[in-house]
Write a protein that holds these residues in place. Structure first.
Motif, PDB file in Angstrom:
ATOM      1  N   ASP A 243       0.825  -1.198   0.000  1.00  0.00           N
ATOM      2  CA  ASP A 243       0.000   0.000   0.000  1.00  0.00           C
ATOM      3  C   ASP A 243       0.863   1.254   0.000  1.00  0.00           C
ATOM      4  OD1 ASP A 243      -2.865  -1.152   0.568  1.00  0.00           O
ATOM      5  OD2 ASP A 243      -1.570  -2.109   2.043  1.00  0.00           O
ATOM      6  N   GLY A 244       0.211   2.375  -0.291  1.00  0.00           N
ATOM      7  CA  GLY A 244       0.813   3.687  -0.126  1.00  0.00           C
ATOM      8  C   GLY A 244       2.088   3.905  -0.916  1.00  0.00           C
ATOM      9  N   GLU A 245       3.108   4.416  -0.207  1.00  0.00           N
ATOM     10  CA  GLU A 245       4.362   4.776  -0.865  1.00  0.00           C
ATOM     11  C   GLU A 245       5.090   3.563  -1.436  1.00  0.00           C
ATOM     12  OE1 GLU A 245       6.629   7.057   1.896  1.00  0.00           O
ATOM     13  OE2 GLU A 245       5.389   8.862   1.662  1.00  0.00           O
ATOM     14  N   LYS A 246       4.864   2.385  -0.874  1.00  0.00           N
ATOM     15  CA  LYS A 246       5.480   1.178  -1.432  1.00  0.00           C
ATOM     16  C   LYS A 246       4.900   0.867  -2.808  1.00  0.00           C
ATOM     17  CE  LYS A 246       6.552  -0.825   3.081  1.00  0.00           C
ATOM     18  NZ  LYS A 246       6.300  -1.918   4.040  1.00  0.00           N
ATOM     19  N   ASN A 247       3.614   1.210  -2.992  1.00  0.00           N
ATOM     20  CA  ASN A 247       3.027   1.077  -4.329  1.00  0.00           C
ATOM     21  C   ASN A 247       3.751   1.980  -5.320  1.00  0.00           C
ATOM     22  OD1 ASN A 247       1.195  -0.570  -3.111  1.00  0.00           O
ATOM     23  ND2 ASN A 247      -0.606   0.624  -3.640  1.00  0.00           N
ATOM     24  N   GLU A 248       3.953   3.246  -4.902  1.00  0.00           N
ATOM     25  CA  GLU A 248       4.632   4.191  -5.776  1.00  0.00           C
ATOM     26  C   GLU A 248       6.054   3.726  -6.069  1.00  0.00           C
ATOM     27  OE1 GLU A 248       4.416   8.132  -4.221  1.00  0.00           O
ATOM     28  OE2 GLU A 248       2.260   8.022  -3.835  1.00  0.00           O
ATOM     29  N   GLY A 249       6.747   3.242  -5.032  1.00  0.00           N
ATOM     30  CA  GLY A 249       8.100   2.746  -5.230  1.00  0.00           C
ATOM     31  C   GLY A 249       8.147   1.602  -6.224  1.00  0.00           C
ATOM     32  N   THR A 250       7.139   0.734  -6.160  1.00  0.00           N
ATOM     33  CA  THR A 250       7.073  -0.384  -7.096  1.00  0.00           C
ATOM     34  C   THR A 250       6.889   0.101  -8.527  1.00  0.00           C
ATOM     35  OG1 THR A 250       6.130  -1.831  -5.400  1.00  0.00           O
ATOM     36  CG2 THR A 250       5.815  -2.490  -7.691  1.00  0.00           C
ATOM     37  N   LEU A 251       5.991   1.061  -8.726  1.00  0.00           N
ATOM     38  CA  LEU A 251       5.742   1.557 -10.078  1.00  0.00           C
ATOM     39  C   LEU A 251       6.902   2.395 -10.598  1.00  0.00           C
ATOM     40  CD1 LEU A 251       1.933   2.404 -10.080  1.00  0.00           C
ATOM     41  CD2 LEU A 251       3.105   0.300 -10.650  1.00  0.00           C
ATOM     42  N   TRP A 252       7.662   3.028  -9.695  1.00  0.00           N
ATOM     43  CA  TRP A 252       8.883   3.719 -10.137  1.00  0.00           C
ATOM     44  C   TRP A 252       9.829   2.719 -10.793  1.00  0.00           C
ATOM     45  CZ3 TRP A 252       9.550   8.651 -10.873  1.00  0.00           C
ATOM     46  CH2 TRP A 252       8.947   9.605 -10.058  1.00  0.00           C
ATOM     47  N   ILE A 253      10.017   1.581 -10.145  1.00  0.00           N
ATOM     48  CA  ILE A 253      10.939   0.566 -10.673  1.00  0.00           C
ATOM     49  C   ILE A 253      10.414  -0.015 -11.980  1.00  0.00           C
ATOM     50  CG2 ILE A 253      12.041  -1.653 -10.195  1.00  0.00           C
ATOM     51  CD1 ILE A 253      11.811  -0.967  -7.204  1.00  0.00           C
ATOM     52  N   LEU A 254       9.100  -0.230 -12.060  1.00  0.00           N
ATOM     53  CA  LEU A 254       8.499  -0.822 -13.259  1.00  0.00           C
ATOM     54  C   LEU A 254       8.364   0.178 -14.405  1.00  0.00           C
ATOM     55  CD1 LEU A 254       5.675  -2.967 -11.604  1.00  0.00           C
ATOM     56  CD2 LEU A 254       7.857  -3.770 -12.518  1.00  0.00           C
ATOM     57  N   ASP A 255       8.785   1.430 -14.161  1.00  0.00           N
ATOM     58  CA  ASP A 255       8.727   2.477 -15.191  1.00  0.00           C
ATOM     59  C   ASP A 255       7.293   2.731 -15.638  1.00  0.00           C
ATOM     60  OD1 ASP A 255       9.874   4.417 -16.809  1.00  0.00           O
ATOM     61  OD2 ASP A 255      10.133   3.070 -18.507  1.00  0.00           O
ATOM     62  N   GLN A 256       6.373   2.750 -14.670  1.00  0.00           N
ATOM     63  CA  GLN A 256       4.967   2.963 -14.990  1.00  0.00           C
ATOM     64  C   GLN A 256       4.387   4.184 -14.300  1.00  0.00           C
ATOM     65  OE1 GLN A 256       2.329  -0.379 -15.030  1.00  0.00           O
ATOM     66  NE2 GLN A 256       3.898  -1.804 -15.720  1.00  0.00           N
ATOM     67  N   ILE A 257       5.248   5.073 -13.818  1.00  0.00           N
ATOM     68  CA  ILE A 257       4.778   6.343 -13.268  1.00  0.00           C
ATOM     69  C   ILE A 257       4.580   7.311 -14.431  1.00  0.00           C
ATOM     70  CG2 ILE A 257       5.408   8.363 -11.902  1.00  0.00           C
ATOM     71  CD1 ILE A 257       4.691   6.117 -10.108  1.00  0.00           C
ATOM     72  N   ARG A 258       3.369   7.792 -14.591  1.00  0.00           N
ATOM     73  CA  ARG A 258       3.103   8.760 -15.651  1.00  0.00           C
ATOM     74  C   ARG A 258       2.893  10.159 -15.069  1.00  0.00           C
ATOM     75  NH1 ARG A 258      -1.462   5.685 -19.056  1.00  0.00           N
ATOM     76  NH2 ARG A 258      -1.844   4.665 -17.056  1.00  0.00           N
ATOM     77  N   GLN A 259       1.958  10.269 -14.138  1.00  0.00           N
ATOM     78  CA  GLN A 259       1.766  11.492 -13.376  1.00  0.00           C
ATOM     79  C   GLN A 259       1.531  11.066 -11.932  1.00  0.00           C
ATOM     80  OE1 GLN A 259      -1.209  14.214 -14.923  1.00  0.00           O
ATOM     81  NE2 GLN A 259      -0.895  13.446 -16.995  1.00  0.00           N
ATOM     82  N   ALA A 260       2.316  11.607 -11.031  1.00  0.00           N
ATOM     83  CA  ALA A 260       2.157  11.218  -9.631  1.00  0.00           C
ATOM     84  C   ALA A 260       2.650  12.335  -8.730  1.00  0.00           C
ATOM     85  CB  ALA A 260       2.929   9.927  -9.344  1.00  0.00           C
ATOM     86  N   PRO A 261       1.951  12.595  -7.619  1.00  0.00           N
ATOM     87  CA  PRO A 261       2.419  13.611  -6.676  1.00  0.00           C
ATOM     88  C   PRO A 261       3.493  13.045  -5.752  1.00  0.00           C
ATOM     89  CG  PRO A 261       0.336  12.703  -5.937  1.00  0.00           C
ATOM     90  CD  PRO A 261       0.649  12.042  -7.246  1.00  0.00           C
ATOM     91  N   VAL A 262       4.480  13.859  -5.439  1.00  0.00           N
ATOM     92  CA  VAL A 262       5.501  13.504  -4.458  1.00  0.00           C
ATOM     93  C   VAL A 262       5.534  14.623  -3.425  1.00  0.00           C
ATOM     94  CG1 VAL A 262       7.928  12.972  -4.046  1.00  0.00           C
ATOM     95  CG2 VAL A 262       6.850  12.281  -6.203  1.00  0.00           C
ATOM     96  N   ASN A 263       5.156  14.316  -2.189  1.00  0.00           N
ATOM     97  CA  ASN A 263       5.131  15.302  -1.116  1.00  0.00           C
ATOM     98  C   ASN A 263       6.376  15.176  -0.254  1.00  0.00           C
ATOM     99  OD1 ASN A 263       2.534  16.144  -1.943  1.00  0.00           O
ATOM    100  ND2 ASN A 263       1.595  14.513  -0.736  1.00  0.00           N
ATOM    101  N   ILE A 264       7.005  16.297   0.053  1.00  0.00           N
ATOM    102  CA  ILE A 264       8.218  16.274   0.867  1.00  0.00           C
ATOM    103  C   ILE A 264       8.069  17.194   2.074  1.00  0.00           C
ATOM    104  CG2 ILE A 264       9.704  15.738  -1.105  1.00  0.00           C
ATOM    105  CD1 ILE A 264      10.543  18.704  -1.127  1.00  0.00           C
ATOM    106  N   ASP A 265       8.802  16.871   3.118  1.00  0.00           N
ATOM    107  CA  ASP A 265       8.843  17.722   4.314  1.00  0.00           C
ATOM    108  C   ASP A 265       9.852  18.843   4.088  1.00  0.00           C
ATOM    109  OD1 ASP A 265       7.146  15.820   5.337  1.00  0.00           O
ATOM    110  OD2 ASP A 265       8.718  14.753   6.426  1.00  0.00           O
ATOM    111  N   TRP A 266       9.574  19.980   4.748  1.00  0.00           N
ATOM    112  CA  TRP A 266      10.483  21.124   4.613  1.00  0.00           C
ATOM    113  C   TRP A 266      10.494  21.921   5.918  1.00  0.00           C
ATOM    114  CZ3 TRP A 266      13.817  21.928   0.732  1.00  0.00           C
ATOM    115  CH2 TRP A 266      14.479  23.149   0.661  1.00  0.00           C
ATOM    116  N   GLU A 267      11.663  22.001   6.522  1.00  0.00           N
ATOM    117  CA  GLU A 267      11.852  22.777   7.752  1.00  0.00           C
ATOM    118  C   GLU A 267      10.829  22.384   8.819  1.00  0.00           C
ATOM    119  OE1 GLU A 267      11.743  26.874   6.680  1.00  0.00           O
ATOM    120  OE2 GLU A 267      13.719  26.837   5.704  1.00  0.00           O
ATOM    121  N   ASP A 268      10.821  21.114   9.146  1.00  0.00           N
ATOM    122  CA  ASP A 268       9.966  20.559  10.204  1.00  0.00           C
ATOM    123  C   ASP A 268       8.476  20.622   9.876  1.00  0.00           C
ATOM    124  OD1 ASP A 268      12.231  20.016  11.729  1.00  0.00           O
ATOM    125  OD2 ASP A 268      12.201  22.015  12.638  1.00  0.00           O
TER     126      ASP A 268
END
Length: 408
Positions: A243-268
């Motif tokens: 589930d979740g980010e592991k799904n995204e990680g899997t599709l990154w490897i399979l080269d199947q990410i077309r459009q996807a949001p990536v949220n990052i932390d910034w200054e706490d």
């Protein structure tokens, strides 16, 4: 004269090759199956539920389309010792011949997928029924497949189409699920160095009300079909959910990410900056190091900044470089988390073994017998990520940054 007789002879002989309409079936004698659901009882009996299209109640049908008074589908349930017998016994409850050529969805319960697997089911689909190999396969997570195909949907008149569209949109826009059809599943299942993935669905809400017209008479509905995780298969059986980010990680490897949001932390601040991927490319390179298999993964992502909830000067190139570095680390963490999850369940869902098979066929003969259980869990995987910010949106600095500067 002889020439005329020769021509007449060949014209007469050619008639034997014309089949005519001997096998034709009138449309009014067919029941078009849009979805086929399979469950299994405790005694081993298969339970099949057929979602049939009611053409008179689908927009665009005869007499002005849907009347709005009756559902656009009808469902029938039969039992049998195998999927083909289930379909044959449907003649007892359905007055027409079941037509599977337009079946777009095969739904299998989680219980059946875990205990028996999909190998025998899909074998029956390919051999006896008229299923197309483009038919999508999904698993009902924590519920019955029969409940899934009986839920009515408001916007999409045919529930099977709603499920497929939801699956395709989540794969395209969020990178959290994968649309697997019969052909993809079978190819991955029989591949010596890869295991298949199938997306899961959950029915949330009051299932019994969702089977009635009451479901369509309220704005929110009594229940909804929701895409929920990806099922991992090994030797044809469901063994794990990711589930979740592991799904995204899997599709990154399979080269199947077309459009996807990536949220990052910034200054706490958690998930303070949102990055939307617009292009990406993943290269997986197998190699042998010190007589051991190794994999090198290189990911290149390009995208835009979409949401900024902290005061940060995105007009400053140095700030953008810092954000790119954080994005690279976030994507790398997702990929490494997905790899670790797969190693723990000893399931090569990424096709690393297949890559080695193609590049090092001689070495692969040594690795293949113990690949999933020995070599894959100990595989050395190097991940490199490059992330680039192409645009920052319609304004340079976020409102929070302007307000902070104004206060100073």
């Amino acid at each position: 004269m002889i020439r005329k007789w020769i021509i007449l002879f060949f014209m007469t002989a050619s008639l034997t090759f014309l089949s005519g309409c001997w096998s034709s079936i009138e449309l009014k004698e067919l029941a078009i199956v849009s979805a086929y659901a399979l469950d299994k009882k405790e005694d081993g009996t298969y339970v099949g539920t057929f979602q049939l299209i009611n053409p008179m109640n689908v927009p665009g049908a005869l007499q002005g389309g849907a009347s709005g008074q009756n559902p656009s589908i009808a469902t029938y349930t039969t039992t049998g010792s195998n999927p083909l017998e289930v379909a044959d016994r449907a003649s007892k409850v359905v007055s027409r011949d079941l037509y599977f050529a337009h079946t777009s969805l095969l739904v299998v319960s989680e219980e059946l997928a875990r205990e028996e697997g999909l190998s025998s089911v899909l074998d029956a689909m390919e051999r006896g029924l008229e299923f197309r190999t483009t038919t999508k396969v999904v698993i009902t997570r924590g519920g019955k497949a029969s409940d899934f195909v009986q839920v009515l949907t408001a916007i999409d008149q045919v529930p099977a189409e709603k499920a497929i569209k939801s699956l395709e949109f989540t794969e395209k826009l969020y990178g959290e699920n994968i649309a697997t059809n019969l052909q993809k599943f079978i190819n991955a299942a029989v591949s010596p160095g890869q295991e298949p993935l199938v997306s899961g669905f959950t029915v949330r809400g009051d299932i019994e009300k969702a089977k009635t017209m009451e479901q369509l008479q309220s704005s929110d509905g009594s229940a909804t079909l929701e895409v929920n995780g990806m099922g991992v298969f090994k030797e044809g059986k469901l063994v794990n959910w990711i589930d979740g980010e592991k799904n995204e990680g899997t599709l990154w490897i399979l080269d199947q990410i077309r459009q996807a949001p990536v949220n990052i932390d910034w200054e706490d601040h958690k998930d303070a900056i949102s990055y939307k991927v617009i292009r990406q490319k993943t290269n997986v390179s197998p190699q042998i190091k010190d007589n051991k298999p190794a994999i090198s993964i290189h990911i290149r992502a390009e995208g835009d900044l979409r949401t900024i909830e902290v005061p940060v000067d995105v007009a400053d190139p140095h700030v953008l470089l810092q954000i790119e570095k954080v994005l690279e680390q976030k994507i790398k963490q997702e990929v490494e988390a997905a790899i670790q999850e797969a190693k723990e369940t000893k399931t090569d869902i990424f096709g690393f073994g297949e890559k080695l098979h193609q590049s090092e066929p001689k070495k692969w003969k040594e690795l293949e017998p113990k690949w999933q259980d020995v070599y894959f869990p100990a595989l050395d995987v190097d991940v490199t990520v490059e992330a680039f910010i192409r645009r920052t949106g319609m304004r340079n600095s976020p409102y929070l940054f302007d307000l902070e500067m104004k206060g100073e």
